[in-house]
Design an enzyme around this catalytic site. Structure first.
Site, PDB file in Angstrom:
ATOM      1  N   SER A   1       6.534  -9.006  10.631  1.00  0.00           N
ATOM      2  CA  SER A   1       6.573 -10.062  11.647  1.00  0.00           C
ATOM      3  C   SER A   1       6.023  -9.574  12.982  1.00  0.00           C
ATOM      4  O   SER A   1       5.949  -8.376  13.250  1.00  0.00           O
ATOM      5  CB  SER A   1       8.003 -10.540  11.854  1.00  0.00           C
ATOM      6  OG  SER A   1       8.607 -10.808  10.613  1.00  0.00           O
TER       7      SER A   1
HETATM    8  N1  SAH Z   1      11.566  -8.256   7.872  1.00  0.00           N
HETATM    9  C1  SAH Z   1      10.263  -7.790   7.411  1.00  0.00           C
HETATM   10  C2  SAH Z   1       9.253  -8.899   7.210  1.00  0.00           C
HETATM   11  C3  SAH Z   1       9.647  -9.782   6.107  1.00  0.00           C
HETATM   12  S1  SAH Z   1       8.358 -10.641   5.269  1.00  0.00           S
HETATM   13  C4  SAH Z   1       9.713  -6.702   8.306  1.00  0.00           C
HETATM   14  O1  SAH Z   1      10.363  -6.339   9.296  1.00  0.00           O
HETATM   15  O2  SAH Z   1       8.644  -6.184   7.986  1.00  0.00           O
HETATM   16  C5  SAH Z   1       9.422 -11.479   4.142  1.00  0.00           C
HETATM   17  C6  SAH Z   1       9.958 -10.630   3.023  1.00  0.00           C
HETATM   18  O3  SAH Z   1      10.891 -11.444   2.310  1.00  0.00           O
HETATM   19  C7  SAH Z   1       8.908 -10.204   2.020  1.00  0.00           C
HETATM   20  O4  SAH Z   1       8.877  -8.816   1.910  1.00  0.00           O
HETATM   21  C8  SAH Z   1       9.350 -10.859   0.712  1.00  0.00           C
HETATM   22  O5  SAH Z   1       9.126 -10.056  -0.425  1.00  0.00           O
HETATM   23  C9  SAH Z   1      10.833 -11.059   0.961  1.00  0.00           C
HETATM   24  N2  SAH Z   1      11.468 -12.096   0.133  1.00  0.00           N
HETATM   25  C10 SAH Z   1      11.027 -13.346  -0.149  1.00  0.00           C
HETATM   26  N3  SAH Z   1      11.910 -13.985  -0.955  1.00  0.00           N
HETATM   27  C11 SAH Z   1      12.933 -13.111  -1.163  1.00  0.00           C
HETATM   28  C12 SAH Z   1      14.152 -13.177  -1.908  1.00  0.00           C
HETATM   29  N4  SAH Z   1      14.506 -14.239  -2.613  1.00  0.00           N
HETATM   30  N5  SAH Z   1      14.961 -12.100  -1.890  1.00  0.00           N
HETATM   31  C13 SAH Z   1      14.636 -10.979  -1.197  1.00  0.00           C
HETATM   32  N6  SAH Z   1      13.506 -10.855  -0.475  1.00  0.00           N
HETATM   33  C14 SAH Z   1      12.660 -11.912  -0.460  1.00  0.00           C
END
Ligand code: SAH
Length: 220
Positions: free
Chosen positions: A68
Site C-alpha cells: 500500500s
Molecule cells: N498489508 C500489505 C498489503 C496488502 S495487499 C502490505 O503492507 O504490504 C492485500 C493482501 O491481502 C495480498 O497479499 C493478498 O494476498 C491478501 N489477501 C487477499 N484475500 C485474502 C484472504 N482471504 N486471506 C488472507 N489474505 C488475503
C-alpha cells in the site's frame, strides 16, 4: 567533489522527504510517525520498483499483489489507535510492511495472507528487523484466527464487499476494526467499525483502493 558521507546525507534527506509527505497527507500521530521512521519501506519492495520505495505510491509485489501507499498505511494505522498492550490481527500480510509498523505499536501482531510465498518472504524481513512480536501465518483471513481471538484491533488490508462476520465476531468489546469495503474495481470506502456492548458502530473514513479480499488459499 567530496563523496565522503554523500550516501548518508542522501538517506537522511530521503527519510526527511518521506516523513514530510506523510505529515502533509494527514499522518500526525507521533507514535505512528516514529514507527514509520524506524521501519525502512525499502526492505519490503524488491526488484524493479525498489528505487521507488520512498515515494508515496502503492507498488507491485509478488503474487500479483501490492504494497500500500505509505500515507494510506499511516492513516489506517492512526485510525486504528493501537495501544502498547493491544493484540492486533492484520488480514493481508502482503509485503509485511504494515505488520512491521503495527509491531512497533502493539504488544503482539498476528498477520495472515492467503499466499504462502508472501508470508515466507515477510517472515524473513521480520527476522532481519528483530521484530519477535509478529506471528505470520498462511490462511484464509476471511475467517480470522479463532484460536487467537478475541483481538483488540483488526486491520484488513484487502477490500471486502462487507466486513466479514467472523472478523466482527473476533473483535473485543470496545475493539476497533478498519476495513476497506466495496467492489474491487469501484471506489471503496475505508470503514472504522467499533464493537459496542451491544452491536457495532460504523464510520466511513475515506475513499481508498485496495486489491480484493479473495476466499481460499493462493497457488503459491
Ligand atoms: N498489508 C500489505 C498489503 C496488502 S495487499 C502490505 O503492507 O504490504 C492485500 C493482501 O491481502 C495480498 O497479499 C493478498 O494476498 C491478501 N489477501 C487477499 N484475500 C485474502 C484472504 N482471504 N486471506 C488472507 N489474505 C488475503
Amino acid at each position: 567533489m567530496n563523496d565522503l558521507g554523500a550516501g548518508d546525507e542522501g538517506t537522511a534527506e530521503r527519510q526527511m522527504r518521506f516523513l514530510y509527505a506523510l505529515r502533509s497527507k494527514g499522518v500526525t500521530d507521533a507514535r505512528v510517525l516514529s514507527a514509520m521512521e524506524r521501519i525502512d519501506r525499502g526492505l519490503f519492495v524488491r526488484g524493479l520498483f525498489a528505487e521507488r520505495a520512498y515515494e508515496d505510491m502503492p507498488l507491485p509485489i509478488a503474487c500479483g499483489q501490492t504494497i500500500s501507499q505509505p500515507s494510506v498505511v499511516g492513516l489506517m494505522t492512526q485510525s486504528l489507535n493501537v495501544g502498547p498492550r493491544d493484540t492486533v490481527l492484520e488480514v493481508g500480510t502482503g509485503s509485511g510492511y504494515q505488520a512491521a509498523i503495527l509491531a512497533c505499536l502493539a504488544r503482539r501482531v498476528y498477520t495472515v495472507d492467503r499466499h504462502r510465498r508472501l508470508v515466507r518472504e515477510a517472515e524473513a524481513v521480520f527476522r532481519s528487523l528483530s521484530l519477535p512480536n509478529i506471528i505470520a501465518q498462511t490462511t484464509d483471513g476471511c475467517y480470522g484466527l479463532p484460536d487467537q481471538a478475541p483481538f483488540d484491533r483488526i486491520l484488513v488490508t484487502a477490500a471486502a464487499e462487507d466486513p466479514p462476520s467472523p472478523l466482527l465476531a473476533q473483535l473485543k468489546i470496545g475493539g476497533i476494526m478498519i476495513v476497506p469495503v466495496g467492489q474491487s474495481d469501484a471506489v471503496q470506502s475505508l470503514i472504522r467499525v467499533t464493537r459496542l456492548t451491544t452491536g457495532f458502530d460504523y464510520e466511513e473514513l475515506r475513499p481508498v483502493r485496495f486489491v480484493p479480499l479473495v476466499e481460499g488459499l493462493g497457488q503459491e
